[in-house]
Design a protein around this motif. Structure first.
Motif, mmCIF file in Angstrom:
data_model
loop_
_atom_site.group_PDB
_atom_site.id
_atom_site.type_symbol
_atom_site.label_atom_id
_atom_site.label_comp_id
_atom_site.label_asym_id
_atom_site.label_seq_id
_atom_site.Cartn_x
_atom_site.Cartn_y
_atom_site.Cartn_z
ATOM 1 N N SER A 165 0.819 -1.110 -0.017
ATOM 2 C CA SER A 165 -0.082 0.126 0.185
ATOM 3 C C SER A 165 0.852 1.157 0.148
ATOM 4 O O SER A 165 1.709 1.281 0.767
ATOM 5 C CB SER A 165 -0.885 -0.002 1.243
ATOM 6 N N SER A 166 0.569 2.226 -0.875
ATOM 7 C CA SER A 166 1.272 3.475 -1.039
ATOM 8 C C SER A 166 2.848 3.305 -1.224
ATOM 9 O O SER A 166 3.303 2.746 -2.080
ATOM 10 C CB SER A 166 1.007 4.127 0.306
ATOM 11 N N LEU A 167 3.591 3.776 -0.160
ATOM 12 C CA LEU A 167 4.949 3.647 -0.408
ATOM 13 C C LEU A 167 5.455 2.144 -0.403
ATOM 14 O O LEU A 167 6.279 1.632 -1.090
ATOM 15 C CB LEU A 167 5.702 4.097 0.770
ATOM 16 N N GLY A 168 4.427 1.344 0.269
ATOM 17 C CA GLY A 168 4.667 -0.159 0.297
ATOM 18 C C GLY A 168 4.491 -0.526 -1.258
ATOM 19 O O GLY A 168 4.949 -1.840 -1.715
ATOM 20 N N GLY A 169 3.479 -0.081 -1.980
ATOM 21 C CA GLY A 169 3.554 -0.493 -3.478
ATOM 22 C C GLY A 169 4.710 -0.096 -4.073
ATOM 23 O O GLY A 169 4.955 -0.736 -4.922
ATOM 24 N N VAL A 173 2.113 -8.317 -12.008
ATOM 25 C CA VAL A 173 1.723 -6.911 -11.239
ATOM 26 C C VAL A 173 0.295 -6.818 -11.433
ATOM 27 O O VAL A 173 -0.013 -6.481 -12.620
ATOM 28 C CB VAL A 173 2.612 -6.061 -11.516
ATOM 29 N N ALA A 174 -0.418 -6.530 -10.334
ATOM 30 C CA ALA A 174 -1.896 -5.880 -10.552
ATOM 31 C C ALA A 174 -1.953 -4.676 -9.825
ATOM 32 O O ALA A 174 -1.399 -4.566 -8.519
ATOM 33 C CB ALA A 174 -2.781 -6.821 -10.291
ATOM 34 N N VAL A 175 -2.709 -3.682 -10.109
ATOM 35 C CA VAL A 175 -2.740 -2.327 -9.611
ATOM 36 C C VAL A 175 -4.301 -2.100 -9.104
ATOM 37 O O VAL A 175 -5.271 -2.182 -10.160
ATOM 38 C CB VAL A 175 -2.091 -1.151 -10.336
ATOM 39 N N LEU A 176 -4.563 -1.631 -7.868
ATOM 40 C CA LEU A 176 -5.946 -1.220 -7.502
ATOM 41 C C LEU A 176 -5.864 0.279 -7.005
ATOM 42 O O LEU A 176 -5.224 0.624 -6.026
ATOM 43 C CB LEU A 176 -6.491 -2.163 -6.544
ATOM 44 N N LEU A 177 -6.565 1.018 -7.711
ATOM 45 C CA LEU A 177 -6.594 2.427 -7.398
ATOM 46 C C LEU A 177 -7.723 3.082 -7.022
ATOM 47 O O LEU A 177 -8.835 2.678 -7.644
ATOM 48 C CB LEU A 177 -6.027 3.309 -8.645
ATOM 49 N N LYS A 178 -7.842 4.089 -6.285
ATOM 50 C CA LYS A 178 -8.802 4.734 -5.970
ATOM 51 C C LYS A 178 -8.986 6.367 -6.579
ATOM 52 O O LYS A 178 -7.870 6.937 -6.422
ATOM 53 C CB LYS A 178 -8.913 4.906 -4.311
ATOM 54 N N LYS A 179 -9.790 6.536 -7.243
ATOM 55 C CA LYS A 179 -9.920 8.055 -7.811
ATOM 56 C C LYS A 179 -9.856 8.969 -6.818
ATOM 57 O O LYS A 179 -9.442 10.337 -6.982
ATOM 58 C CB LYS A 179 -11.070 8.152 -8.862
ATOM 59 N N GLY A 180 -10.571 8.927 -5.633
ATOM 60 C CA GLY A 180 -10.421 9.781 -4.792
ATOM 61 C C GLY A 180 -9.331 9.730 -3.833
ATOM 62 O O GLY A 180 -9.672 10.783 -2.990
ATOM 63 N N LEU A 192 -0.841 -4.092 -5.889
ATOM 64 C CA LEU A 192 -0.436 -2.679 -5.374
ATOM 65 C C LEU A 192 -1.931 -1.845 -5.145
ATOM 66 O O LEU A 192 -2.542 -1.752 -5.985
ATOM 67 C CB LEU A 192 0.315 -1.841 -6.370
ATOM 68 N N LEU A 193 -1.617 -1.321 -3.709
ATOM 69 C CA LEU A 193 -2.955 -0.505 -3.547
ATOM 70 C C LEU A 193 -2.377 1.024 -3.518
ATOM 71 O O LEU A 193 -1.687 1.326 -2.614
ATOM 72 C CB LEU A 193 -3.289 -0.822 -2.142
ATOM 73 N N ASN A 194 -2.942 1.990 -4.360
ATOM 74 C CA ASN A 194 -2.611 3.170 -4.547
ATOM 75 C C ASN A 194 -1.270 3.627 -4.165
ATOM 76 O O ASN A 194 -0.823 3.994 -3.341
ATOM 77 C CB ASN A 194 -3.397 3.908 -3.391
ATOM 78 N N VAL A 238 -4.356 -2.788 -14.319
ATOM 79 C CA VAL A 238 -4.726 -1.640 -13.501
ATOM 80 C C VAL A 238 -6.272 -1.608 -13.370
ATOM 81 O O VAL A 238 -6.954 -1.514 -14.450
ATOM 82 C CB VAL A 238 -4.163 -0.414 -14.094
ATOM 83 N N ALA A 239 -7.060 -1.523 -12.309
ATOM 84 C CA ALA A 239 -8.195 -1.496 -11.981
ATOM 85 C C ALA A 239 -8.364 0.092 -11.171
ATOM 86 O O ALA A 239 -7.728 0.176 -10.115
ATOM 87 C CB ALA A 239 -8.908 -2.479 -11.170
ATOM 88 N N VAL A 240 -9.311 0.570 -11.705
ATOM 89 C CA VAL A 240 -9.463 2.038 -10.922
ATOM 90 C C VAL A 240 -10.970 2.117 -10.451
ATOM 91 O O VAL A 240 -11.779 1.873 -11.276
ATOM 92 C CB VAL A 240 -9.175 3.191 -12.286
ATOM 93 N N GLN A 241 -11.116 2.481 -9.264
ATOM 94 C CA GLN A 241 -12.499 2.551 -8.422
ATOM 95 C C GLN A 241 -12.654 4.088 -8.180
ATOM 96 O O GLN A 241 -11.735 4.780 -8.149
ATOM 97 C CB GLN A 241 -12.368 1.658 -7.343
ATOM 98 N N ALA A 242 -14.083 4.344 -8.220
ATOM 99 C CA ALA A 242 -14.534 5.649 -8.135
ATOM 100 C C ALA A 242 -14.693 6.055 -6.783
ATOM 101 O O ALA A 242 -14.432 5.064 -5.947
ATOM 102 C CB ALA A 242 -16.091 5.842 -8.716
ATOM 103 N N GLY A 243 -14.358 7.302 -6.301
ATOM 104 C CA GLY A 243 -14.343 7.817 -4.866
ATOM 105 C C GLY A 243 -13.344 7.236 -4.317
ATOM 106 O O GLY A 243 -12.229 6.914 -4.614
#
Length: 208
Positions: free
Chosen positions: A68-72, A153-160, A88-90, A180-185
């Motif tokens: 997560s974050s820097l962990g990503g 490698v897979a990435v999960l992102l939050k638009k918010g 990877l999370l954000n 890469v998967a992007v989620q709203a909010g």
């Protein structure tokens, strides 16, 4: 299967997401072992610690990273080095730039205009890592320029995400061929992580 949860900047081995992940696996996937190392150290030490852990665990069973974050950022570096799959999370993609804010703050707080020395503490994280100019230089010397194993490698992102630019992460990882998967909010901390766990486990299993 082994999962290594790599926490972010102001966190530690007992991070909320790491604990949620471990409890979820204990309840629903008892064959999955979750490791939550404390990574509040200089970046070169974190990298070496993670590579060693991945190498040791991979001898016994399939091992994956979730950062997560820097962990990503660290997950990507370690995956590039070892070939270990990573979710990877954000993720932070430019810590040499985003962490520069601590250097700017320290400079503005100095009474004199003397340059900061390598040993000066710019910021102390909640977990006790004293960030120095030498650490910022390490990140500058180890920028993410490629994803060596994009199919792992897979990435999960939050638009918010209010802390990091999700579009930068999306553009970088997509350009490298990673999923890469992007989620709203949402937010930077992935406050709905508990609800996301079935999807997270599914994404991890697909990386195998």
């Amino acid at each position: 299967m082994n999962l290594i949860y790599i926490h972010g900047l102001d966190s530690d081995a007992n991070s909320t997401k790491g604990v949620l992940l471990e409890k979820y696996c204990q309840r629903h996937y008892p064959d999955i072992n979750v490791y939550r190392p404390n990574l509040n150290s200089a970046p070169e030490q974190v990298f070496e610690q993670l590579v060693k852990l991945v190498t040791e665990l991979s001898r016994e069973d399939k091992t994956l990273l979730i950062g997560s974050s820097l962990g990503g950022y660290f997950s990507t570096l370690v995956s590039n080095h070892t070939g270990c799959p990573a979710l990877l999370l954000n993720p932070s993609t430019q810590p040499h730039i985003t962490l520069q804010r601590f250097s700017d703050t320290s400079v503005s707080n100095q009474e004199s205009s003397d340059e900061l020395s390598h040993s000066d503490v710019l910021h102390t994280t909640a977990g006790g890592w004293n960030i120095t100019p030498l650490d910022l230089q390490w990140f500058a010397d180890h920028q993410l320029l490629a994803v060596n194993y994009p199919d792992k490698v897979a990435v999960l992102l939050k638009k918010g995400d209010e802390l990091l630019n999700s579009e930068l992460s999306k553009a970088f990882y997509q350009s490298q061929g990673a999923s890469v998967a992007v989620q709203a909010g949402g937010d930077h901390r992935f406050s709905d992580f508990g609800e996301q766990l079935p999807k997270v486990i599914d994404m991890l299993q697909q990386l195998l």
